[in-house]
Design an enzyme around this catalytic site. Structure first.
Site, PDB file in Angstrom:
ATOM      1  N   ASN A   1     -60.870  -0.827 -56.759  1.00 43.23           N
ATOM      2  CA  ASN A   1     -60.826  -0.164 -55.456  1.00 43.23           C
ATOM      3  C   ASN A   1     -59.948  -1.058 -54.591  1.00 43.23           C
ATOM      4  O   ASN A   1     -60.316  -2.211 -54.314  1.00 43.23           O
ATOM      5  CB  ASN A   1     -62.255  -0.067 -54.898  1.00 43.23           C
ATOM      6  CG  ASN A   1     -62.268   0.586 -53.537  1.00 43.23           C
ATOM      7  OD1 ASN A   1     -61.255   0.632 -52.836  1.00 43.23           O
ATOM      8  ND2 ASN A   1     -63.423   1.090 -53.148  1.00 43.23           N
ATOM      9  N   VAL A   2     -58.790  -0.550 -54.177  1.00 40.43           N
ATOM     10  CA  VAL A   2     -57.820  -1.400 -53.462  1.00 40.43           C
ATOM     11  C   VAL A   2     -58.320  -1.882 -52.103  1.00 40.43           C
ATOM     12  O   VAL A   2     -57.728  -2.774 -51.513  1.00 40.43           O
ATOM     13  CB  VAL A   2     -56.441  -0.715 -53.281  1.00 40.43           C
ATOM     14  CG1 VAL A   2     -55.749  -0.504 -54.605  1.00 40.43           C
ATOM     15  CG2 VAL A   2     -56.550   0.562 -52.470  1.00 40.43           C
TER      16      VAL A   2
ATOM     17  N   ALA B   1     -50.987   2.961 -54.334  1.00 35.93           N
ATOM     18  CA  ALA B   1     -52.250   3.604 -53.921  1.00 35.93           C
ATOM     19  C   ALA B   1     -52.211   3.856 -52.412  1.00 35.93           C
ATOM     20  O   ALA B   1     -51.846   2.961 -51.648  1.00 35.93           O
ATOM     21  CB  ALA B   1     -53.431   2.703 -54.273  1.00 35.93           C
TER      22      ALA B   1
ATOM     23  N   PHE C   1     -46.955  13.327 -35.639  1.00 36.05           N
ATOM     24  CA  PHE C   1     -48.097  13.939 -34.960  1.00 36.05           C
ATOM     25  C   PHE C   1     -49.293  13.936 -35.916  1.00 36.05           C
ATOM     26  O   PHE C   1     -49.193  14.407 -37.042  1.00 36.05           O
ATOM     27  CB  PHE C   1     -47.709  15.380 -34.589  1.00 36.05           C
ATOM     28  CG  PHE C   1     -48.700  16.108 -33.729  1.00 36.05           C
ATOM     29  CD1 PHE C   1     -48.505  16.204 -32.362  1.00 36.05           C
ATOM     30  CD2 PHE C   1     -49.815  16.716 -34.299  1.00 36.05           C
ATOM     31  CE1 PHE C   1     -49.408  16.897 -31.566  1.00 36.05           C
ATOM     32  CE2 PHE C   1     -50.722  17.401 -33.507  1.00 36.05           C
ATOM     33  CZ  PHE C   1     -50.529  17.494 -32.142  1.00 36.05           C
TER      34      PHE C   1
ATOM     35  N   GLN D   1     -50.825  11.232 -37.144  1.00 35.35           N
ATOM     36  CA  GLN D   1     -50.850  10.137 -38.128  1.00 35.35           C
ATOM     37  C   GLN D   1     -50.759   8.751 -37.474  1.00 35.35           C
ATOM     38  O   GLN D   1     -50.065   7.870 -37.999  1.00 35.35           O
ATOM     39  CB  GLN D   1     -49.704  10.306 -39.135  1.00 35.35           C
ATOM     40  CG  GLN D   1     -49.928  11.465 -40.106  1.00 35.35           C
ATOM     41  CD  GLN D   1     -49.083  11.329 -41.365  1.00 35.35           C
ATOM     42  OE1 GLN D   1     -47.888  11.100 -41.292  1.00 35.35           O
ATOM     43  NE2 GLN D   1     -49.713  11.450 -42.525  1.00 35.35           N
TER      44      GLN D   1
ATOM     45  N   TYR E   1     -52.064   6.384 -40.225  1.00 31.44           N
ATOM     46  CA  TYR E   1     -51.172   6.271 -41.395  1.00 31.44           C
ATOM     47  C   TYR E   1     -49.850   5.595 -41.023  1.00 31.44           C
ATOM     48  O   TYR E   1     -49.372   4.700 -41.727  1.00 31.44           O
ATOM     49  CB  TYR E   1     -50.929   7.676 -41.938  1.00 31.44           C
ATOM     50  CG  TYR E   1     -50.118   7.784 -43.195  1.00 31.44           C
ATOM     51  CD1 TYR E   1     -50.680   7.482 -44.439  1.00 31.44           C
ATOM     52  CD2 TYR E   1     -48.786   8.217 -43.165  1.00 31.44           C
ATOM     53  CE1 TYR E   1     -49.935   7.617 -45.608  1.00 31.44           C
ATOM     54  CE2 TYR E   1     -48.044   8.359 -44.320  1.00 31.44           C
ATOM     55  CZ  TYR E   1     -48.630   8.060 -45.550  1.00 31.44           C
ATOM     56  OH  TYR E   1     -47.893   8.190 -46.692  1.00 31.44           O
TER      57      TYR E   1
ATOM     58  N   GLY F   1     -40.066  10.563 -48.198  1.00 30.13           N
ATOM     59  CA  GLY F   1     -40.367  11.667 -47.281  1.00 30.13           C
ATOM     60  C   GLY F   1     -41.472  12.510 -47.893  1.00 30.13           C
ATOM     61  O   GLY F   1     -42.363  11.995 -48.580  1.00 30.13           O
TER      62      GLY F   1
HETATM   63  N1  CAA Z   1     -45.409  18.032 -32.585  1.00 25.74           N
HETATM   64  C1  CAA Z   1     -45.815  18.392 -31.351  1.00 25.74           C
HETATM   65  N2  CAA Z   1     -46.888  19.171 -31.112  1.00 25.74           N
HETATM   66  C2  CAA Z   1     -47.581  19.584 -32.171  1.00 25.74           C
HETATM   67  C3  CAA Z   1     -47.229  19.228 -33.496  1.00 25.74           C
HETATM   68  C4  CAA Z   1     -46.087  18.437 -33.660  1.00 25.74           C
HETATM   69  N3  CAA Z   1     -45.678  18.058 -34.884  1.00 25.74           N
HETATM   70  N4  CAA Z   1     -48.108  19.777 -34.313  1.00 25.74           N
HETATM   71  C5  CAA Z   1     -49.000  20.447 -33.577  1.00 25.74           C
HETATM   72  N5  CAA Z   1     -48.676  20.321 -32.276  1.00 25.74           N
HETATM   73  C6  CAA Z   1     -49.374  20.901 -31.125  1.00 25.74           C
HETATM   74  C7  CAA Z   1     -49.877  22.300 -31.464  1.00 25.74           C
HETATM   75  O1  CAA Z   1     -48.875  23.252 -31.217  1.00 25.74           O
HETATM   76  C8  CAA Z   1     -51.073  22.429 -30.554  1.00 25.74           C
HETATM   77  O2  CAA Z   1     -50.628  22.724 -29.266  1.00 25.74           O
HETATM   78  P1  CAA Z   1     -51.539  23.594 -28.281  1.00 25.74           P
HETATM   79  O3  CAA Z   1     -52.810  22.813 -28.083  1.00 25.74           O
HETATM   80  O4  CAA Z   1     -50.706  23.729 -27.057  1.00 25.74           O
HETATM   81  O5  CAA Z   1     -51.774  24.891 -28.987  1.00 25.74           O
HETATM   82  C9  CAA Z   1     -51.648  21.019 -30.496  1.00 25.74           C
HETATM   83  O6  CAA Z   1     -50.556  20.155 -30.848  1.00 25.74           O
HETATM   84  C10 CAA Z   1     -52.777  20.821 -31.498  1.00 25.74           C
HETATM   85  O7  CAA Z   1     -52.245  21.093 -32.780  1.00 25.74           O
HETATM   86  P2  CAA Z   1     -53.131  21.497 -33.995  1.00 25.74           P
HETATM   87  O8  CAA Z   1     -53.871  22.777 -33.690  1.00 25.74           O
HETATM   88  O9  CAA Z   1     -52.317  21.468 -35.255  1.00 25.74           O
HETATM   89  O10 CAA Z   1     -54.171  20.332 -33.996  1.00 25.74           O
HETATM   90  P3  CAA Z   1     -55.251  20.136 -35.067  1.00 25.74           P
HETATM   91  O11 CAA Z   1     -56.175  19.123 -34.513  1.00 25.74           O
HETATM   92  O12 CAA Z   1     -55.786  21.413 -35.584  1.00 25.74           O
HETATM   93  O13 CAA Z   1     -54.395  19.526 -36.300  1.00 25.74           O
HETATM   94  C11 CAA Z   1     -53.201  17.917 -37.512  1.00 25.74           C
HETATM   95  C12 CAA Z   1     -53.748  18.301 -36.165  1.00 25.74           C
HETATM   96  C13 CAA Z   1     -54.338  17.853 -38.559  1.00 25.74           C
HETATM   97  C14 CAA Z   1     -52.599  16.532 -37.383  1.00 25.74           C
HETATM   98  C15 CAA Z   1     -52.171  18.937 -37.992  1.00 25.74           C
HETATM   99  O14 CAA Z   1     -51.226  19.104 -36.957  1.00 25.74           O
HETATM  100  C16 CAA Z   1     -51.434  18.491 -39.245  1.00 25.74           C
HETATM  101  O15 CAA Z   1     -51.969  18.535 -40.333  1.00 25.74           O
HETATM  102  N6  CAA Z   1     -50.166  18.055 -39.104  1.00 25.74           N
HETATM  103  C17 CAA Z   1     -49.359  17.577 -40.226  1.00 25.74           C
HETATM  104  C18 CAA Z   1     -49.383  16.090 -40.271  1.00 25.74           C
HETATM  105  C19 CAA Z   1     -48.472  15.586 -41.381  1.00 25.74           C
HETATM  106  O16 CAA Z   1     -47.262  15.821 -41.392  1.00 25.74           O
HETATM  107  N7  CAA Z   1     -49.012  14.859 -42.338  1.00 25.74           N
HETATM  108  C20 CAA Z   1     -48.271  14.344 -43.430  1.00 25.74           C
HETATM  109  C21 CAA Z   1     -49.161  14.246 -44.633  1.00 25.74           C
HETATM  110  S1  CAA Z   1     -48.304  13.807 -46.123  1.00 25.74           S
HETATM  111  C22 CAA Z   1     -47.864  12.234 -45.873  1.00 25.74           C
HETATM  112  O17 CAA Z   1     -48.220  11.592 -44.943  1.00 25.74           O
HETATM  113  C23 CAA Z   1     -47.017  11.612 -46.934  1.00 25.74           C
HETATM  114  C24 CAA Z   1     -45.832  10.963 -46.326  1.00 25.74           C
HETATM  115  O18 CAA Z   1     -45.758   9.733 -46.337  1.00 25.74           O
HETATM  116  C25 CAA Z   1     -44.751  11.785 -45.785  1.00 25.74           C
END
Ligand code: CAA
Length: 246
Positions: free
Chosen positions: A61-62, A89, A148, A150, A153, A184
């Site tokens: 477990n890291v 991980a 947004f 993260q 992370y 990415g």
């Molecule tokens: N930029 C600006 N505003 C944003 C936005 C963004 N990227 N995303 C959402 N919003 C806004 C929405 O429009 C919403 O506005 P209103 O309140 O005016 O309606 C408000 O912010 C709330 O948004 P959500 O309803 O989406 O909020 P939530 O709490 O339901 O969800 C979240 C938040 C879980 C973070 C969701 O937005 C999400 O999953 N985002 C993706 C995050 C992402 O890219 N993760 C990467 C995972 S993979 C990885 O990390 C590997 C890697 O190394 C690349």
């Protein structure tokens, strides 16, 4: 990489599996270290074997130093000294900061950043003593650009890069290189947990127009891990389809 011993944490994950396979193709002796339960890991190992990849397993477990110390002892006894370490991980727990709990912060920072210490510390002195090592740490495009949802992370993955540069300086004259890679969005279980409409928008924003294949990230990691990359240290390689340049 012929006969070099390579250890990949998160080795049974989507990117981890692709790294293990690429290292096998290049003649390395490969150990996948994971926290999977034994039955799942053995199943994964036998699937790899059917595909022609002989991969050793190790368990840890890291987030726990002692667990990593035990894993390292086990690997060095059973397989031998580790020449190549890939810290792959990682985890996510996406939530806006205003709603984030301490547990959601800690879970990500312990897994994605503390792991750098917990795992690398087990192998660094052996690499220094033998005068050879390749360490590759997986960071993220979102450490570079912010994302947004993260804060946890992106903080941990930015820490990975600070760790990489500082350690690279300390071991630069010891034959050990330390590099980061910032992938990415990759076609993986992790990215597939992003809600579909958000994922669709993300994919549309990638200049290359698609997610990365795990094998493409593995290819870049193999380049950093190769013997011929001995002058390459302290870097952070962007591998993100053009979604962030800088
Ligand atoms: N930029 C600006 N505003 C944003 C936005 C963004 N990227 N995303 C959402 N919003 C806004 C929405 O429009 C919403 O506005 P209103 O309140 O005016 O309606 C408000 O912010 C709330 O948004 P959500 O309803 O989406 O909020 P939530 O709490 O339901 O969800 C979240 C938040 C879980 C973070 C969701 O937005 C999400 O999953 N985002 C993706 C995050 C992402 O890219 N993760 C990467 C995972 S993979 C990885 O990390 C590997 C890697 O190394 C690349």
């Amino acid at each position: 990489m012929e006969k070099r011993i390579a250890l990949v944490t998160g080795g049974c994950g989507d990117i981890g599996t692709a790294i293990c396979q690429e290292f096998c193709r290049r003649g390395a002796i490969v150990v996948a270290a994971d926290r999977l339960d034994k039955d799942k890991a053995l199943l994964w190992q036998s699937q790899q074997k059917k595909l022609g990849f002989e991969i050793e397993l190790a368990f840890m477990n890291v987030t726990q130093y002692e667990s990593c110390a035990n894993m390292a002892k086990d690997v060095e006894t059973r397989v031998g000294p580790v020449d190549i370490l890939v810290n792959a991980a990682g985890t996510i727990c996406d939530v806006t900061f205003a709603k984030m709990t301490q547990q959601q912060w800690n879970q990500v920072v312990h897994t994605d950043l503390d792991s750098m210490f917990n795992v690398t510390r087990q192998f660094i002195n052996g690499m220094i003593a033998r005068g050879y090592g390749r360490i590759i740490n997986i960071s993220s495009v979102n450490a570079k650009k912010g994302q947004f949802g993260q804060t946890n992370y992106a903080s941990a993955k930015s820490g990975v890069y600070g760790f990489t540069k500082s350690l690279a300086l300390e071991v630069a004259r010891k034959g050990v290189t330390v590099n980061a890679i910032s992938p990415g969005y990759v076609d993986s279980r992790m990215v597939n947990t992003i809600p579909a409409p958000i994922r669709k928008k993300i994919i549309e924003s990638i200049p290359i127009g698609r997610l990365a294949k795990p094998e493409e990230i593995a290819w870049a990691i193999a380049f950093l891990a190769s013997e011929k990359s001995g002058f390459l240290t302290g870097s952070n390689l962007s591998d993100n389809g053009g979604i962030h340049m800088g």
